[in-house]
Design a protein around this motif. Sequence first.
Motif, PDB file in Angstrom:
ATOM      1  N   MET A   1      68.541  11.291 -25.686  1.00 14.78           N
ATOM      2  CA  MET A   1      68.202  10.575 -24.456  1.00 14.78           C
ATOM      3  C   MET A   1      69.193  10.966 -23.350  1.00 14.78           C
ATOM      4  N   THR A   2      68.667  11.207 -22.185  1.00 11.94           N
ATOM      5  CA  THR A   2      69.498  11.582 -21.045  1.00 11.94           C
ATOM      6  C   THR A   2      70.270  10.361 -20.560  1.00 11.94           C
ATOM      7  N   GLU A   3      71.532  10.576 -20.244  1.00 14.32           N
ATOM      8  CA  GLU A   3      72.345   9.481 -19.723  1.00 14.32           C
ATOM      9  C   GLU A   3      71.876   9.128 -18.314  1.00 14.32           C
ATOM     10  N   ARG A   4      71.829   7.837 -18.055  1.00 10.93           N
ATOM     11  CA  ARG A   4      71.415   7.359 -16.733  1.00 10.93           C
ATOM     12  C   ARG A   4      72.485   7.679 -15.694  1.00 10.93           C
ATOM     13  N   ILE A   5      72.044   8.034 -14.495  1.00 10.93           N
ATOM     14  CA  ILE A   5      72.941   8.211 -13.356  1.00 10.93           C
ATOM     15  C   ILE A   5      72.741   6.989 -12.469  1.00 10.93           C
ATOM     16  N   VAL A   6      73.840   6.295 -12.190  1.00  7.29           N
ATOM     17  CA  VAL A   6      73.750   5.058 -11.429  1.00  7.29           C
ATOM     18  C   VAL A   6      73.656   5.360  -9.932  1.00  7.29           C
ATOM     19  N   VAL A   7      72.709   4.704  -9.298  1.00 10.78           N
ATOM     20  CA  VAL A   7      72.576   4.690  -7.851  1.00 10.78           C
ATOM     21  C   VAL A   7      72.907   3.268  -7.434  1.00 10.78           C
ATOM     22  N   VAL A   8      73.881   3.140  -6.532  1.00 11.42           N
ATOM     23  CA  VAL A   8      74.281   1.809  -6.073  1.00 11.42           C
ATOM     24  C   VAL A   8      73.530   1.442  -4.805  1.00 11.42           C
ATOM     25  N   GLY A   9      73.150   0.183  -4.725  1.00 11.65           N
ATOM     26  CA  GLY A   9      72.521  -0.345  -3.531  1.00 11.65           C
ATOM     27  C   GLY A   9      73.346  -1.499  -3.018  1.00 11.65           C
ATOM     28  N   ALA A  10      73.451  -1.612  -1.705  1.00 11.12           N
ATOM     29  CA  ALA A  10      74.233  -2.673  -1.095  1.00 11.12           C
ATOM     30  C   ALA A  10      73.312  -3.712  -0.476  1.00 11.12           C
ATOM     31  N   ALA A  11      73.448  -4.935  -0.960  1.00  8.79           N
ATOM     32  CA  ALA A  11      72.824  -6.060  -0.285  1.00  8.79           C
ATOM     33  C   ALA A  11      73.884  -6.552   0.701  1.00  8.79           C
ATOM     34  N   LEU A  12      73.936  -5.860   1.846  1.00 10.70           N
ATOM     35  CA  LEU A  12      74.956  -6.168   2.857  1.00 10.70           C
ATOM     36  C   LEU A  12      74.523  -7.416   3.611  1.00 10.70           C
ATOM     37  N   LEU A  13      75.360  -8.453   3.518  1.00 17.20           N
ATOM     38  CA  LEU A  13      75.006  -9.752   4.069  1.00 17.20           C
ATOM     39  C   LEU A  13      75.870 -10.114   5.265  1.00 17.20           C
ATOM     40  N   ASP A  14      75.241 -10.780   6.215  1.00 10.54           N
ATOM     41  CA  ASP A  14      75.929 -11.382   7.354  1.00 10.54           C
ATOM     42  C   ASP A  14      75.423 -12.815   7.403  1.00 10.54           C
ATOM     43  N   GLY A  15      76.183 -13.728   6.822  1.00  9.20           N
ATOM     44  CA  GLY A  15      75.670 -15.088   6.650  1.00  9.20           C
ATOM     45  C   GLY A  15      74.518 -15.013   5.662  1.00  9.20           C
ATOM     46  N   ASP A  16      73.344 -15.468   6.090  1.00 12.06           N
ATOM     47  CA  ASP A  16      72.187 -15.374   5.195  1.00 12.06           C
ATOM     48  C   ASP A  16      71.261 -14.215   5.575  1.00 12.06           C
ATOM     49  N   ARG A  17      71.722 -13.333   6.439  1.00 12.10           N
ATOM     50  CA  ARG A  17      70.891 -12.185   6.839  1.00 12.10           C
ATOM     51  C   ARG A  17      71.232 -10.971   5.982  1.00 12.10           C
ATOM     52  N   LEU A  18      70.197 -10.231   5.606  1.00 15.77           N
ATOM     53  CA  LEU A  18      70.315  -9.040   4.774  1.00 15.77           C
ATOM     54  C   LEU A  18      70.036  -7.805   5.626  1.00 15.77           C
ATOM     55  N   LEU A  19      70.876  -6.766   5.471  1.00 14.57           N
ATOM     56  CA  LEU A  19      70.661  -5.532   6.214  1.00 14.57           C
ATOM     57  C   LEU A  19      69.642  -4.654   5.488  1.00 14.57           C
ATOM     58  N   ALA A  20      68.603  -4.268   6.206  1.00 12.14           N
ATOM     59  CA  ALA A  20      67.602  -3.333   5.697  1.00 12.14           C
ATOM     60  C   ALA A  20      67.733  -2.036   6.486  1.00 12.14           C
ATOM     61  N   ALA A  21      67.563  -0.910   5.781  1.00 11.02           N
ATOM     62  CA  ALA A  21      67.700   0.409   6.403  1.00 11.02           C
ATOM     63  C   ALA A  21      66.400   1.197   6.206  1.00 11.02           C
ATOM     64  N   ARG A  22      65.878   1.746   7.322  1.00 12.44           N
ATOM     65  CA  ARG A  22      64.630   2.528   7.235  1.00 12.44           C
ATOM     66  C   ARG A  22      64.961   3.986   6.967  1.00 12.44           C
ATOM     67  N   ARG A  23      64.354   4.535   5.928  1.00  8.68           N
ATOM     68  CA  ARG A  23      64.590   5.924   5.541  1.00  8.68           C
ATOM     69  C   ARG A  23      64.023   6.882   6.591  1.00  8.68           C
ATOM     70  N   SER A  24      64.767   7.945   6.860  1.00 12.03           N
ATOM     71  CA  SER A  24      64.264   9.015   7.729  1.00 12.03           C
ATOM     72  C   SER A  24      63.968  10.268   6.907  1.00 12.03           C
ATOM     73  N   ALA A  25      64.450  10.317   5.669  1.00 15.92           N
ATOM     74  CA  ALA A  25      64.248  11.463   4.783  1.00 15.92           C
ATOM     75  C   ALA A  25      64.427  10.974   3.354  1.00 15.92           C
ATOM     76  N   PRO A  26      63.889  11.701   2.394  1.00 14.90           N
ATOM     77  CA  PRO A  26      62.949  12.816   2.483  1.00 14.90           C
ATOM     78  C   PRO A  26      61.580  12.342   2.983  1.00 14.90           C
ATOM     79  N   PRO A  27      60.703  13.283   3.319  1.00 15.28           N
ATOM     80  CA  PRO A  27      59.426  12.917   3.943  1.00 15.28           C
ATOM     81  C   PRO A  27      58.627  11.869   3.167  1.00 15.28           C
ATOM     82  N   GLU A  28      58.646  11.935   1.822  1.00 14.80           N
ATOM     83  CA  GLU A  28      57.843  10.977   1.049  1.00 14.80           C
ATOM     84  C   GLU A  28      58.392   9.549   1.116  1.00 14.80           C
ATOM     85  N   LEU A  29      59.635   9.395   1.564  1.00 16.73           N
ATOM     86  CA  LEU A  29      60.220   8.049   1.688  1.00 16.73           C
ATOM     87  C   LEU A  29      60.379   7.609   3.139  1.00 16.73           C
TER      88      LEU A  29
END
Length: 137
Positions: A1-29
């Motif tokens: 079995m291939t070892e998993r590579i971890v991708v970290v995601g940040a739930a960046l918070l400001d009070g109760d607001r969450l930062l969302a980021a819109r992808r510009s690349a790659p084209p399918e995302l």
Amino acid sequence: MTERIVVVGAALLDGDRLLAARRSAPPELAGRWELPGGKVEPGERPEDALVRELREELGVEAEVVERVPGSWPLRAPYELRVWTARLRPGSAGPEPLQDHDELRWLAPAEIWSVPWLEQDVPAVRQVLARLATGPRA
């Protein structure tokens, strides 16, 4: 079995607001929204990778608060793990420097107003549930 590579995601918070980021690349995302983050480098702690990725992608200095329970498969061999984070005092505000063309701070009622990437939806649900139970120090 291939070892998993971890991708970290940040739930960046400001009070109760969450930062969302819109992808510009790659084209399918492009145009879809995600929690900012990226791959953990060999020998790097996931928490350190999260701080580094936020600096590279958004130009901010952040601190990790806590791990969001769970991990979510991405395309093999990647796996998403998410931490809540907050801006350090004195940090610049986030700017879309790399891989993103727009950022939005979303209040809980606005979380589903953007089209999230499918792989981020379970993590966003977890973060929203944590916001509903109140802040943690």
